[in-house]
Design a protein around this motif. Structure first.
Motif, short mmCIF file in Angstrom:
data_model
loop_
_atom_site.label_atom_id
_atom_site.label_comp_id
_atom_site.label_asym_id
_atom_site.label_seq_id
_atom_site.Cartn_x
_atom_site.Cartn_y
_atom_site.Cartn_z
N LEU A 1 9.49 -15.93 47.41
CA LEU A 1 9.79 -14.72 47.35
C LEU A 1 10.91 -14.45 48.40
CD1 LEU A 1 9.14 -11.60 46.52
CD2 LEU A 1 7.49 -11.53 48.37
N GLY A 2 10.82 -14.73 49.62
CA GLY A 2 11.81 -14.43 50.48
C GLY A 2 13.26 -15.23 49.96
N SER B 1 11.92 -13.07 37.36
CA SER B 1 11.44 -12.38 38.67
C SER B 1 10.30 -11.28 38.33
CB SER B 1 12.54 -11.79 39.16
OG SER B 1 13.89 -12.60 39.37
N VAL C 1 6.81 -11.61 40.33
CA VAL C 1 6.22 -10.72 41.14
C VAL C 1 4.68 -10.36 40.66
CG1 VAL C 1 6.20 -7.88 41.31
CG2 VAL C 1 8.52 -9.37 41.52
N GLY D 1 14.18 -15.71 46.80
CA GLY D 1 14.50 -14.98 45.59
C GLY D 1 15.22 -13.76 46.10
N ILE D 2 14.77 -13.00 47.01
CA ILE D 2 15.43 -11.88 47.65
C ILE D 2 16.75 -12.20 48.26
CG2 ILE D 2 15.11 -9.92 49.36
CD1 ILE D 2 12.30 -9.91 48.98
N ALA D 3 16.81 -13.40 48.89
CA ALA D 3 17.98 -13.60 49.42
C ALA D 3 19.01 -14.06 48.43
CB ALA D 3 17.69 -14.83 50.47
N HIS D 4 18.50 -14.47 47.37
CA HIS D 4 19.41 -14.96 46.06
C HIS D 4 19.80 -13.83 45.46
CE1 HIS D 4 21.02 -17.08 42.52
NE2 HIS D 4 19.99 -16.19 41.94
N VAL D 5 19.36 -12.62 45.32
CA VAL D 5 19.70 -11.39 44.62
C VAL D 5 20.47 -11.06 45.47
CG1 VAL D 5 18.93 -9.17 43.80
CG2 VAL D 5 17.36 -11.25 43.20
N VAL D 6 20.31 -10.66 46.70
CA VAL D 6 21.33 -10.00 47.61
C VAL D 6 22.70 -10.89 47.81
CG1 VAL D 6 21.65 -9.56 50.11
CG2 VAL D 6 19.50 -9.11 49.07
#
Length: 292
Positions: free
Chosen positions: A279-280, A52, A56, A282-287
């Motif tokens: 990116l979107g 990640s 970034v 990836g953020i959804a996956h982390v959340v």
């Protein structure tokens, strides 16, 4: 950006060293404790975090244009090299993070977008290696891309002046050229040249290149101007017809330059939106991973 060993060797060896270290850790875990190789394990989280961070870093290249040229930020070339090599490394690290598993629907979508981002990036690198050389071969008289519309207008003004001097400045509704024009050229021949100029040649010299025009390709263009040169009554205007042909050849080269320039940048139309989507996701996956 062209990739050559001399300017990229530090980034290349740094990336290869990290990839080798990550591969060694992954292989050791598969040998010692394969059950710990999950996305939620310490090793899996480490791979995911590093992957990640690489993404970034690669994505920050887009924001570099919006900040002042501070010396401590680094040059754009340095960031571009890091974008390339760390972007490729992120694919390896995320692969180890998932332990070669596709996961659920969100993870599968994430995999698909990641593959498309990397593929579009590699495709762009290939284009940037091939097209500049092709441009040099096909467009020997290359001009700055931003000046092409202005150069087209200059060509058209010169052509207008040439045809007006030969055929007269006006064309009545019947199609025959009015005005004096060149007395050595027959009136019917001047009318034919004026008609060909207004319907075929002048539109081709427009800043908006027409690939459908017969003048956009050398063989049909040769046929058009060959017919004009062979027209009865235009023998005295042979040099003027040749000059018009040279104008069209120049416009054809500009059109080829425009086409190759568009290909040189068209891959960004896919790469940039896909990167934002990555990116979107990836953020959804982390959340979702933290929540569940």
């Amino acid at each position: 950006m062209l990739i050559d060993y001399k300017s990229h060797r530090r980034w290349m060896w740094f990336t290869l060293a990290l990839a080798a270290a990550a591969s060694a850790v992954h292989l050791r875990q598969r040998w010692v404790a394969p059950s710990t190789l999950t996305g939620g394990s310490a090793v899996g989280l480490g791979f995911g975090l590093l992957g990640s961070l690489c993404m970034v870093f690669a994505g920050l290249l887009a924001a570099l244009r919006r900040v002042p040229s501070w010396w401590w930020v680094g040059s754009r070339q340095w960031w571009l090299k890091g974008h390339i090599w760390l972007g490729l490394l992120s694919g390896v690290l995320i692969l180890f993070h998932g332990n070669f598993r596709l996961g659920g629907p969100l993870e599968q979508a994430l995999w698909l977008v990641l593959v498309l981002v990397l593929a579009s990036g590699v495709f762009g690198l290939i284009l940037q290696h091939v097209l500049p050389r092709l441009l040099t071969l096909r467009v020997p008289n290359e001009i700055p891309y931003e000046q092409i519309p202005h150069e087209c207008l200059l060509l058209r003004r010169k052509a207008d002046a040439l045809v007006d001097a030969l055929c007269g400045p006006e064309v009545p509704e019947g199609g025959a050229a009015a005005g004096k024009g060149d007395p050595k050229a027959a009136p019917a021949a001047r009318a034919a040249l004026r008609q060909a100029y207004e319907t075929v040649i002048r539109p081709f010299l427009d800043p908006r290149f027409s690939a459908a025009s017969p003048l956009a390709r050398p063989a049909p263009a040769e046929a058009v101007f060959g017919g004009l040169r062979a027209a009865p009554g235009l023998a005295s205007a042979a040099k003027d017809v040749e000059q018009l042909e040279r104008f069209c050849a120049d416009r054809r080269q500009m059109g080829e330059q425009e086409r190759l320039h568009h290909w040189l940048h068209v891959w960004l139309l896919a790469h940039v939106p896909l990167s934002a989507l990555l990116l979107g996701l990836g953020i959804a996956h982390v959340v979702t991973a933290l929540y569940y």
